[in-house]
Design a protein around this motif. Structure first.
Motif, mmCIF file in Angstrom:
data_model
loop_
_atom_site.group_PDB
_atom_site.id
_atom_site.type_symbol
_atom_site.label_atom_id
_atom_site.label_comp_id
_atom_site.label_asym_id
_atom_site.label_seq_id
_atom_site.Cartn_x
_atom_site.Cartn_y
_atom_site.Cartn_z
ATOM 1 N N LEU A 51 -5.595 -5.562 -10.799
ATOM 2 C CA LEU A 51 -4.586 -6.062 -9.859
ATOM 3 C C LEU A 51 -4.237 -4.998 -8.826
ATOM 4 C CD1 LEU A 51 -2.682 -8.276 -8.940
ATOM 5 C CD2 LEU A 51 -0.990 -7.435 -10.598
ATOM 6 N N LYS A 52 -4.121 -3.762 -9.268
ATOM 7 C CA LYS A 52 -3.840 -2.662 -8.347
ATOM 8 C C LYS A 52 -4.914 -2.583 -7.265
ATOM 9 C CE LYS A 52 -3.946 2.384 -8.123
ATOM 10 N NZ LYS A 52 -4.072 3.636 -8.889
ATOM 11 N N LYS A 53 -6.187 -2.659 -7.651
ATOM 12 C CA LYS A 53 -7.281 -2.581 -6.682
ATOM 13 C C LYS A 53 -7.252 -3.751 -5.701
ATOM 14 C CE LYS A 53 -12.267 -1.854 -6.248
ATOM 15 N NZ LYS A 53 -12.323 -2.659 -5.014
ATOM 16 N N ILE A 54 -6.989 -4.948 -6.227
ATOM 17 C CA ILE A 54 -6.911 -6.142 -5.367
ATOM 18 C C ILE A 54 -5.824 -5.972 -4.306
ATOM 19 C CG2 ILE A 54 -6.284 -8.585 -5.310
ATOM 20 C CD1 ILE A 54 -7.608 -8.827 -8.079
ATOM 21 N N ILE B 40 0.257 -8.262 9.113
ATOM 22 C CA ILE B 40 1.098 -8.878 8.089
ATOM 23 C C ILE B 40 2.553 -8.477 8.314
ATOM 24 C CG2 ILE B 40 -0.736 -8.902 6.321
ATOM 25 C CD1 ILE B 40 0.462 -6.393 5.127
ATOM 26 N N SER B 41 3.451 -9.274 7.728
ATOM 27 C CA SER B 41 4.858 -8.917 7.764
ATOM 28 C C SER B 41 5.067 -7.798 6.750
ATOM 29 C CB SER B 41 5.726 -10.128 7.405
ATOM 30 O OG SER B 41 7.072 -9.739 7.223
ATOM 31 N N VAL B 42 5.242 -6.589 7.248
ATOM 32 C CA VAL B 42 5.240 -5.421 6.362
ATOM 33 C C VAL B 42 6.327 -5.511 5.294
ATOM 34 C CG1 VAL B 42 5.499 -2.925 6.245
ATOM 35 C CG2 VAL B 42 4.231 -3.957 8.126
ATOM 36 N N LYS B 43 7.565 -5.739 5.710
ATOM 37 C CA LYS B 43 8.674 -5.753 4.758
ATOM 38 C C LYS B 43 8.496 -6.841 3.712
ATOM 39 C CE LYS B 43 13.708 -6.002 4.386
ATOM 40 N NZ LYS B 43 15.000 -6.108 5.122
ATOM 41 N N ASP B 44 8.228 -8.068 4.151
ATOM 42 C CA ASP B 44 8.097 -9.186 3.217
ATOM 43 C C ASP B 44 6.899 -8.997 2.305
ATOM 44 O OD1 ASP B 44 10.257 -10.247 4.476
ATOM 45 O OD2 ASP B 44 9.142 -11.755 5.619
ATOM 46 N N THR B 45 5.789 -8.548 2.861
ATOM 47 C CA THR B 45 4.568 -8.389 2.069
ATOM 48 C C THR B 45 4.706 -7.283 1.030
ATOM 49 O OG1 THR B 45 3.198 -9.171 3.903
ATOM 50 C CG2 THR B 45 2.087 -7.954 2.157
ATOM 51 N N LEU B 46 5.232 -6.122 1.438
ATOM 52 C CA LEU B 46 5.344 -5.017 0.498
ATOM 53 C C LEU B 46 6.352 -5.306 -0.604
ATOM 54 C CD1 LEU B 46 5.080 -1.808 2.710
ATOM 55 C CD2 LEU B 46 3.300 -3.132 1.581
ATOM 56 N N THR B 47 7.427 -6.013 -0.279
ATOM 57 C CA THR B 47 8.402 -6.388 -1.305
ATOM 58 C C THR B 47 7.767 -7.351 -2.307
ATOM 59 O OG1 THR B 47 10.263 -6.102 0.211
ATOM 60 C CG2 THR B 47 10.640 -7.482 -1.721
ATOM 61 N N THR B 48 7.007 -8.325 -1.795
ATOM 62 C CA THR B 48 6.323 -9.278 -2.672
ATOM 63 C C THR B 48 5.300 -8.581 -3.550
ATOM 64 O OG1 THR B 48 6.605 -11.059 -1.054
ATOM 65 C CG2 THR B 48 4.918 -11.381 -2.741
ATOM 66 N N VAL B 49 4.550 -7.658 -2.964
ATOM 67 C CA VAL B 49 3.502 -6.948 -3.703
ATOM 68 C C VAL B 49 4.086 -6.152 -4.863
ATOM 69 C CG1 VAL B 49 1.933 -4.977 -3.535
ATOM 70 C CG2 VAL B 49 1.763 -6.839 -1.885
ATOM 71 N N ILE B 50 5.133 -5.368 -4.605
ATOM 72 C CA ILE B 50 5.675 -4.510 -5.664
ATOM 73 C C ILE B 50 6.375 -5.341 -6.731
ATOM 74 C CG2 ILE B 50 8.006 -3.962 -4.842
ATOM 75 C CD1 ILE B 50 5.365 -1.416 -6.036
ATOM 76 N N ASN B 51 7.031 -6.443 -6.336
ATOM 77 C CA ASN B 51 7.670 -7.316 -7.319
ATOM 78 C C ASN B 51 6.624 -8.001 -8.198
ATOM 79 O OD1 ASN B 51 10.263 -6.743 -6.521
ATOM 80 N ND2 ASN B 51 10.455 -8.497 -5.157
ATOM 81 N N THR B 52 5.530 -8.434 -7.571
ATOM 82 C CA THR B 52 4.459 -9.084 -8.325
ATOM 83 C C THR B 52 3.865 -8.134 -9.358
ATOM 84 O OG1 THR B 52 3.882 -10.516 -6.461
ATOM 85 C CG2 THR B 52 2.179 -10.172 -8.136
ATOM 86 N N GLU C 207 -0.526 5.390 0.162
ATOM 87 C CA GLU C 207 -0.615 6.357 -0.936
ATOM 88 C C GLU C 207 0.646 6.320 -1.803
ATOM 89 O OE1 GLU C 207 -3.376 9.867 1.022
ATOM 90 O OE2 GLU C 207 -1.298 9.637 1.711
ATOM 91 N N LYS C 208 1.784 6.104 -1.179
ATOM 92 C CA LYS C 208 3.027 6.001 -1.944
ATOM 93 C C LYS C 208 3.032 4.748 -2.812
ATOM 94 C CE LYS C 208 5.857 8.628 1.315
ATOM 95 N NZ LYS C 208 6.994 8.621 2.258
ATOM 96 N N LEU C 209 2.528 3.643 -2.275
ATOM 97 C CA LEU C 209 2.440 2.421 -3.070
ATOM 98 C C LEU C 209 1.525 2.610 -4.272
ATOM 99 C CD1 LEU C 209 2.229 -0.334 -0.310
ATOM 100 C CD2 LEU C 209 4.130 0.100 -1.871
ATOM 101 N N GLU C 210 0.443 3.337 -4.069
ATOM 102 C CA GLU C 210 -0.457 3.612 -5.187
ATOM 103 C C GLU C 210 0.269 4.399 -6.276
ATOM 104 O OE1 GLU C 210 -5.019 5.110 -6.025
ATOM 105 O OE2 GLU C 210 -4.076 5.603 -4.101
#
Length: 213
Positions: free
Chosen positions: A203-206, A161-173, A92-95
């Motif tokens: 992109l957000k939904k994906i 998934i690797s939480v830290k690496d994945t979430l950092t990649t997602v928000i940067n993307t 929810e925070k990422l959203e």
């Protein structure tokens, strides 16, 4: 308050107000003309002050550019801090952060920030006062780390998934893509092209579907 202290306070308040006027003028001119084509005289004219006054506040154009970039980064820190404090799951925070980028990509200051990043990366030496800007970026990273830690603990995102690496990649993307779409507004697009807000929503939904546990 005694007269001396009152005078000093009024002097400092006046100085801060003048500084704000200068930074607002710099944002308008630099966003319109770009960093390379903007002169200090352009900014002084827009701020309706003399060039000598401008140089008293900022002896170099570079210092003014970094000061403006730092000022424009502050709302992002405030948003990350407020989101990190919310009693919500990591997902929810990422959203909330995605929504922030969607809202912010319509902000004209994004154009300046993209120009600033290019300007800083092509500088042969570190920009003067860049440490202040970098410190603000590190504070944003710390707030995002709190959100990532939340994701490790609350089970709202996938565990495979690797939480830290994945979430950092997602928000940067998402952040980089929103900046790119912001710049496209100055390019003649075909009528068949998707609206920028709609592309970001897709992109957000994906990304949300990918992350969801």
């Amino acid at each position: 308050m005694d007269p001396k202290k009152r005078y000093e306070k009024e002097r400092l308040d006046g100085k801060q107000q003048r500084l704000l006027i200068i930074l607002e003028a710099a944002e308008r001119v630099l966003t319109l003309k770009g960093i390379e084509k903007t002169t200090m005289q352009d900014i002084a004219n827009d701020a309706n002050i003399g060039i000598a006054t401008l140089f008293r506040y900022f002896p170099k154009k570079e210092k003014l550019i970094v000061a403006l970039a730092t000022k424009l980064l502050e709302p992002m820190l405030e948003r990350f801090q407020s989101v990190a404090e919310l009693p919500l799951s990591c997902l929810e925070k990422l959203e909330k952060l995605f929504d922030f980028f969607i809202e912010d990509h319509n902000n004209l200051s994004v154009k300046f920030m993209v120009d600033f990043e290019s300007y800083a990366s092509h500088s042969s030496d570190p920009l003067e006062d860049i440490l202040t800007f970098n410190s603000l970026n590190r504070q944003i990273s710390r707030e995002y780390s709190r959100i990532i830690q939340n994701g490790i603990e609350d089970g709202s995102i996938r565990s495979d998934i690797s939480v830290k690496d994945t979430l950092t990649t997602v928000i940067n993307t998402f952040g980089l893509f929103s900046k790119k779409l912001s710049l496209q507004k100055n390019i003649l697009l075909l009528e068949s092209d998707l609206e920028t807000d709609y592309q970001l929503a897709i992109l957000k939904k994906i990304l949300m579907d990918y992350l969801r546990a």
